[in-house]
Structures are given as C-alpha cells and as structure tokens.
Design a protein around this motif. Structure first.
Motif, PDB file in Angstrom:
ATOM      1  N   GLN A 174       0.823  -1.213   0.000  1.00 26.40           N
ATOM      2  CA  GLN A 174       0.000   0.000   0.000  1.00 26.40           C
ATOM      3  C   GLN A 174       0.856   1.261   0.000  1.00 26.40           C
ATOM      4  N   GLN A 175       1.880   1.301   0.870  1.00 25.54           N
ATOM      5  CA  GLN A 175       2.628   2.544   1.084  1.00 25.54           C
ATOM      6  C   GLN A 175       3.822   2.707   0.144  1.00 25.54           C
ATOM      7  N   LYS A 176       4.494   1.627  -0.198  1.00 23.08           N
ATOM      8  CA  LYS A 176       5.707   1.718  -1.010  1.00 23.08           C
ATOM      9  C   LYS A 176       5.454   1.385  -2.478  1.00 23.08           C
ATOM     10  N   THR A 177       4.693   0.323  -2.715  1.00 24.41           N
ATOM     11  CA  THR A 177       4.433  -0.088  -4.101  1.00 24.41           C
ATOM     12  C   THR A 177       3.332   0.747  -4.716  1.00 24.41           C
ATOM     13  N   GLY A 178       2.308   1.039  -3.931  1.00 22.10           N
ATOM     14  CA  GLY A 178       1.187   1.822  -4.440  1.00 22.10           C
ATOM     15  C   GLY A 178       0.293   1.033  -5.374  1.00 22.10           C
ATOM     16  N   VAL A 179      -0.137  -0.161  -4.927  1.00 18.35           N
ATOM     17  CA  VAL A 179      -0.999  -0.982  -5.777  1.00 18.35           C
ATOM     18  C   VAL A 179      -2.375  -0.350  -5.894  1.00 18.35           C
ATOM     19  N   GLY A 180      -3.077  -0.745  -6.945  1.00 15.15           N
ATOM     20  CA  GLY A 180      -4.387  -0.157  -7.185  1.00 15.15           C
ATOM     21  C   GLY A 180      -5.366  -0.374  -6.046  1.00 15.15           C
ATOM     22  N   GLU A 181      -5.492  -1.641  -5.611  1.00 19.65           N
ATOM     23  CA  GLU A 181      -6.396  -1.958  -4.497  1.00 19.65           C
ATOM     24  C   GLU A 181      -5.934  -3.231  -3.816  1.00 19.65           C
ATOM     25  N   LEU A 182      -5.983  -3.213  -2.493  1.00 20.71           N
ATOM     26  CA  LEU A 182      -5.679  -4.401  -1.707  1.00 20.71           C
ATOM     27  C   LEU A 182      -6.974  -5.125  -1.372  1.00 20.71           C
ATOM     28  N   LEU A 183      -6.980  -6.431  -1.597  1.00 22.02           N
ATOM     29  CA  LEU A 183      -8.094  -7.287  -1.205  1.00 22.02           C
ATOM     30  C   LEU A 183      -7.621  -8.113  -0.013  1.00 22.02           C
ATOM     31  N   LEU A 184      -8.262  -7.948   1.117  1.00 15.20           N
ATOM     32  CA  LEU A 184      -7.803  -8.536   2.371  1.00 15.20           C
ATOM     33  C   LEU A 184      -8.581  -9.810   2.678  1.00 15.20           C
ATOM     34  N   VAL A 185      -7.864 -10.919   2.814  1.00 19.52           N
ATOM     35  CA  VAL A 185      -8.494 -12.222   3.051  1.00 19.52           C
ATOM     36  C   VAL A 185      -7.847 -12.878   4.267  1.00 19.52           C
ATOM     37  N   ALA A 186      -8.661 -13.290   5.220  1.00 18.19           N
ATOM     38  CA  ALA A 186      -8.169 -14.017   6.394  1.00 18.19           C
ATOM     39  C   ALA A 186      -9.373 -14.633   7.097  1.00 18.19           C
ATOM     40  N   ASP A 194      -9.448  -4.681  12.105  1.00 18.90           N
ATOM     41  CA  ASP A 194      -8.360  -3.916  12.725  1.00 18.90           C
ATOM     42  C   ASP A 194      -7.281  -3.577  11.702  1.00 18.90           C
ATOM     43  N   LEU A 195      -6.946  -4.538  10.838  1.00 14.95           N
ATOM     44  CA  LEU A 195      -5.939  -4.298   9.803  1.00 14.95           C
ATOM     45  C   LEU A 195      -6.421  -3.240   8.821  1.00 14.95           C
ATOM     46  N   GLN A 196      -7.659  -3.347   8.407  1.00 13.22           N
ATOM     47  CA  GLN A 196      -8.233  -2.375   7.476  1.00 13.22           C
ATOM     48  C   GLN A 196      -8.164  -0.967   8.064  1.00 13.22           C
ATOM     49  N   THR A 197      -8.453  -0.851   9.361  1.00 15.76           N
ATOM     50  CA  THR A 197      -8.390   0.452  10.031  1.00 15.76           C
ATOM     51  C   THR A 197      -6.964   0.981  10.055  1.00 15.76           C
ATOM     52  N   SER A 198      -6.009   0.110  10.388  1.00 19.15           N
ATOM     53  CA  SER A 198      -4.612   0.551  10.475  1.00 19.15           C
ATOM     54  C   SER A 198      -4.070   0.953   9.109  1.00 19.15           C
ATOM     55  N   LEU A 199      -4.539   0.266   8.059  1.00 16.59           N
ATOM     56  CA  LEU A 199      -4.100   0.592   6.700  1.00 16.59           C
ATOM     57  C   LEU A 199      -4.804   1.830   6.160  1.00 16.59           C
ATOM     58  N   GLY A 200      -5.995   2.098   6.692  1.00 16.97           N
ATOM     59  CA  GLY A 200      -6.792   3.196   6.151  1.00 16.97           C
ATOM     60  C   GLY A 200      -7.358   2.861   4.793  1.00 16.97           C
TER      61      GLY A 200
END
Length: 350
Positions: A174-186, A194-200
């Motif tokens: 997110q911060q260094k590569t600057g990908v279009g969109e992160l899809l979070l799976v867990a 919590d991760l989504q909040t920390s990532l914004g």
C-alpha cells in the motif's frame, strides 16, 4: 555464529535424511520414537558475502515433522528443545524455519522462557518474517510487470493478510508499491477489521470472492489440502506468490495464463557448500534458501545479534527496508519467474 532451525517436510523424508546421515536407529524408528528424539546439529557451514566477509553457522534439525502437529505438547517441545540446543552452543542468532516459527507464534511460546535449567535469551532468535515479507513484496514488484500487470491499477489479494508476514506485505504494497487496491483475506473477521483500520483502506473479501478479482494473489497462509480453486474463474494473466508452507499452490492452480512463483525464497550470488536445501525442494539447492534462514545469515553478517523479527504484526516499513538493503548488499536476490518463459509471458500479457 548463526543458526538455522529446520525440519523435514514429512516423516518419510525425515527417515531418509536420517539414513543418509548415518542415523540408522532414527531411519528405522516409528513416529512415536521420533516424537521423543532430541534435536541434532546435522551440518556446519561457512558462507562468504558479496562483500568478502565470511561467517560460520550450524543447521539444527528439530526432529519435528508435520505429522506431529496434532500433538500439541510434542510440537511445542520440539521447538523449545531446538532453541535450547542453539543457545547452549552459544549461537549468537538463530532463525526459526518452516513450522517451527508458526508453532512458536501460534502457541505463544514466548510465555515459556524457562526450558529445564536454561532460560532462553530471546535476543538470540528471530522468526525471519521481516526478510520474508520484504522478499515477497519484491517478487510482486519485479515479476508482475513481466506479465503485463500494471501494479498501480492492479488488484492484489493477500490471503492470510492478518498474519505477521501478511500484515507487513499489506503495509508495503500500500505505502511503497502503491498498488491499485488491496483485497484482504483471512479467517478472523475482527483482525481483518483492525488491519483495514490501520491501513486506512483495503477491501475485506472472502477467498472465493477475492480470487476472481485479483491480478496478483499473495498467499501467506497454509493451504488446506482439501481446498479447490476454479482455475477458469481466475484472471489471465494472474501472478500467484506462494508464500505459505508447505508450498503446494502450483499443483492446484498452475495453468495457461496463471503463473505460480515460490514466495519468500532467495538466491545467493555464489554456491554454498551445504546439503540441507537439497531436501527442501529447491531448484538450485546450492544457492537458494528460505528468506527466513537468510535473515539469520544477514544478521550475523551485520553483527545485529537481536530478535529482528519477533511477535505478531510488528513488521514495519523501516525494518523491511533495513533488512532488504542488507540482503542486496551481501548478495541475495528474490527468486523470480523462469527467464525461459518470458517470451511466452510477453505474448500472453496482451
């Protein structure tokens, strides 16, 4: 001196390794006997950096095999005993490889510092996860463009996003590569929130929802044997980084337009005189190794005798950059796609 704690990928492989090393009693023993077997230093080696510096190290086989995972006390004892052996040998920094780091974290073994008469000194041990996370991110950045994937607009799914490695990968992408969109799976919904909040940012999806959308999939979770994936539903081209353990994603999804790369593997600039990687399914076992092992080697090269990677979700961008710079300086590079396939990749990317 550095140490590497590892294990065989299955019981039969462990018995064959014991036979090759001359431990006939282990080669002929059943699983119950192996459950009580102590860890062994099976190899000592020297490694010379691209800078010319030479260091010494030892490989410790924990005598753990994945068939022991259902035996909680056995699995934890195997890891603790191997750590105790490393400390008694006065090894300055030791990496926990394979399932040993997973067992340590999942069973929160940091609560159990006393092993018999030994008080484990945590600064002597590292999970190697920071270097692994950095290597996986480099594998995404280097190899996705070879498939015609523009990361600035790409959707990147991280499977196992809330784990130690997964969360570090998410932050970097997110911060260094600057990908279009992160899809979070867990699996754990609250940890995802919590991760989504920390990532914004980032979109939380179930696995079956994320896979058809993803241009790149980073797997940093163990792959269930029963998992089935519909190859036809995947984008083409699609880059899949198999950063889990064991690495068996290619048997499930590899095919036309889908490219699976072993994640978290590095290649050294010169041959290493060792035997241990020959049983780890490396294409070039004299040069390739797990990035977590390489972290201990890097820490020894740099004289950073500390638990560089430790605990859950503590991997920072700064620590990834620091270990990444050391990795390049001493002659490591992330494993990439086979160059022989690049003309084919170029033609399928349009």
């Amino acid at each position: 001196m550095f140490g590497l704690i590892g294990h065989s990928s299955n019981f039969e492989e462990a018995r064959q390794k014991a036979r090759d090393l001359g431990y006939e009693e282990y080669a002929d023993g059943d699983l119950d006997m192996w459950c009580s077997a102590p860890p062994q230093i099976v190899e000592t080696l020297s490694i010379t950096s691209a800078t010319g510096q030479t260091i010494e190290g030892s490989y410790i086989d924990s005598c753990f095999v994945p068939e022991m995972l259902s035996r909680f006390k056995t699995a934890t004892r195997k890891v603790q005993n191997a750590m105790e052996l490393a400390q008694k040998q006065d090894i300055a920094i030791t990496a926990l490889g394979g399932f040993t780091s997973i067992i340590f974290e999942n069973f929160d073994l940091s609560k159990f510092q006393q092993i018999r008469s030994t008080t484990l000194e945590w600064e002597r041990f590292t999970t190697g996860n920071t270097h692994t996370a950095w290597v996986i991110c480099q594998q995404v950045e280097i190899n996705a463009p070879l498939l015609g994937i523009d990361l600035s607009t790409a959707k990147v799914a991280v499977v196992g996003a809330t784990g130690d490695i997964g969360s570090g990968v998410c932050r970097w992408l997110q911060q260094k590569t600057g990908v279009g969109e992160l899809l979070l799976v867990a699996r754990h919904q609250q940890r995802l929130l919590d991760l989504q909040t920390s990532l914004g940012g980032g979109r939380i999806l179930a696995l079956e929802e994320a896979l058809p959308e993803a241009d790149v999939v980073v797997w940093v979770a163990s792959l269930p044997q029963s998992l089935t994936i519909d190859r036809e539903s995947l984008k083409k081209p699609c880059l899949m980084i198999d950063g889990g353990y064991p690495k068996n994603l290619d048997s499930k999804v590899a095919g036309t337009g889908i490219y699976v790369l072993k994640g978290g593997i590095v290649e050294f600039f010169s041959n290493i005189d060792w035997k241990m990687m020959a049983v780890a399914d490396m294409e070039n076992p004299q040069r390739q190794m797990f990035a977590c092992f390489a972290e201990a080697i890097l820490l020894e090269f740099e004289g950073w005798h500390t638990n560089f990677s430790w605990g859950r979700n503590r991997i920072s961008i700064d620590s990834m950059q620091t270990i990444g710079q050391a990795s390049m300086r001493h002659g490591f590079k992330p494993l990439g796609l086979n160059p022989a396939t690049l003309p084919l990749l170029a033609s399928t990317a349009h």
